[in-house]
Design an enzyme around this catalytic site. Structure first.
Site, PDB file in Angstrom:
ATOM      1  N   ASP A 187      -5.329-135.058 -51.408  1.00 38.41           N
ATOM      2  CA  ASP A 187      -6.684-134.342 -51.960  1.00 38.41           C
ATOM      3  C   ASP A 187      -6.341-133.474 -53.178  1.00 38.41           C
ATOM      4  O   ASP A 187      -5.285-132.560 -52.814  1.00 38.41           O
ATOM      5  CB  ASP A 187      -7.313-133.691 -50.758  1.00 38.41           C
ATOM      6  CG  ASP A 187      -8.879-134.323 -50.956  1.00 38.41           C
ATOM      7  OD1 ASP A 187      -9.404-135.021 -51.747  1.00 38.41           O
ATOM      8  OD2 ASP A 187      -9.462-133.953 -50.088  1.00 38.41           O
TER       9      ASP A 187
ATOM     10  N   GLU B 294     -18.612-141.888 -49.003  1.00 41.96           N
ATOM     11  CA  GLU B 294     -18.961-141.243 -47.923  1.00 41.96           C
ATOM     12  C   GLU B 294     -20.448-140.914 -47.771  1.00 41.96           C
ATOM     13  O   GLU B 294     -21.203-140.487 -48.468  1.00 41.96           O
ATOM     14  CB  GLU B 294     -18.443-139.610 -48.028  1.00 41.96           C
ATOM     15  CG  GLU B 294     -18.652-138.815 -46.766  1.00 41.96           C
ATOM     16  CD  GLU B 294     -17.757-137.600 -46.469  1.00 41.96           C
ATOM     17  OE1 GLU B 294     -16.822-137.304 -47.287  1.00 41.96           O
ATOM     18  OE2 GLU B 294     -17.906-137.050 -45.574  1.00 41.96           O
TER      19      GLU B 294
HETATM   20  O1  KIV Z   1     -10.951-134.275 -46.812  1.00 47.21           O
HETATM   21  C1  KIV Z   1     -11.088-135.228 -46.314  1.00 47.21           C
HETATM   22  O2  KIV Z   1     -10.883-135.304 -45.143  1.00 47.21           O
HETATM   23  C2  KIV Z   1     -11.975-136.261 -47.085  1.00 47.21           C
HETATM   24  C3  KIV Z   1     -12.690-137.576 -45.861  1.00 47.21           C
HETATM   25  C4  KIV Z   1     -13.482-136.924 -45.344  1.00 47.21           C
HETATM   26  C5  KIV Z   1     -12.600-138.566 -46.762  1.00 47.21           C
HETATM   27  O3  KIV Z   1     -12.112-136.304 -48.152  1.00 47.21           O
END
Ligand code: KIV
Length: 288
Positions: free
Chosen positions: A85, A184
């Site tokens: 991420d 989401e």
């Molecule tokens: O950071 C995370 O865990 C997410 C999920 C909720 C998809 O973005």
């Protein structure tokens, strides 16, 4: 060279109608377990901040923290696709910052792809990163990094107009080069329509069964997170309860002397013990 699941494999799964299994993952032992369980995508989500680091939102998470945990997940896996991420403010400031930070997650972290949140307004950034050869997963609907702007953690796209806007955002991200898209907290019929419209796979979280794959936060699924979990976070185990009861039993056994037992200790030859005890200066010591 490792043979990990690629973005081409993931797109092929959608074509074959094979659901994609994605799970958040933040450390080495979890990566090993998740990979053994056949999870396709190990995702170092910025939920790291809440479920592992104890922040009260995802906002404080830094690039250094994401890199630290991404490296651990890469070390614990060899087959799964590793997706990292992009934390808050690592891609919003400029396309150049976004590309630099995405590059770090691949080059230093060892991830195969990155994910970032947002719709049309991040499409240019997505294109810029993808043009440099870095695969990007999008994320629309409830986007926790901008939850305050969205009026809190609530479902998105619940009017015809907002649902249409979500579909437009999804198309814009596909056109910008995203290889997949997280949906989401989107009403199931809206997610279904987006999924059948796009060529790229959709990964749902709280968005119904018609998405091309599903993701959950590992600590919600395992019962390891004690904060508030959303309604879509199905709990498959109570590992938190198991840990608590194991530690209570350990404490009770230490206090009662039941632990350690003989099988938890090391012996030594009788004569060595005798020589040790006879030669010991312990008895000649006096208390001061
Ligand atoms: O950071 C995370 O865990 C997410 C999920 C909720 C998809 O973005």
């Amino acid at each position: 060279m490792e043979n990990r699941i690629s973005i081409t494999d993931l797109k092929a799964k959608k074509k074959r109608g094979e659901p994609i299994v994605m799970m958040t993952c933040y450390d080495y032992p979890s990566a090993r377990l998740l990979e053994d369980a056949g999870v396709d995508i190990l995702f170092i989500g910025d939920t790291l901040g809440m479920v592992v680091l104890g922040y009260d939102s995802t906002i404080p998470v830094t690039m250094e923290e994401m890199l630290h945990h991404t490296k651990a997940v890469v070390r614990g896996s060899s087959r799964a696709h590793v997706l990292a991420d992009m934390p808050f403010m690592s891609y919003q400031t400029s396309r150049e910052d976004a590309l630099g930070n995405a590059g770090r997650l691949l080059k230093e972290g060892g991830a195969q792809s990155v994910k970032l949140e947002g719709g049309v307004h991040v499409a240019d950034t997505v294109r810029f990163i993808v043009d440099a050869g870095i695969p990007v997963m999008g994320h629309i609907g409830l986007t926790p990094q901008s939850a305050t702007m969205l009026g809190g953690f609530r479902a998105q796209g619940r009017t015809a107009e907002k649902a249409r806007r979500l579909l437009d955002e999804a198309i814009a991200l596909e056109e910008a080069g995203c290889f997949a898209l997280v949906l989401e907290a989107v009403p199931a019929p809206v997610a279904a329509r987006i999924s059948e419209t796009l060529v790229i796979p959709t990964i749902g979280i709280g968005s119904g069964a018609e998405c091309d794959g599903q993701v959950l936060v590992l600590h919600d699924l395992l019962g390891l997170y004690e904060g508030r979990s959303p309604r879509f976070a199905k709990r498959y185990a109570d590992i938190g309860g198991d840990i608590r009861s194991a530690l209570e039993r350990f404490g009770a056994e230490v206090r009662s002397g039941a632990f350690p037992a003989e099988e938890h200790t090391y012996a030594m030859p009788e004569e060595e013990l005798e020589a040790f005890l006879n030669g010991s200066r312990a008895e000649s010591r006096t208390e001061t």
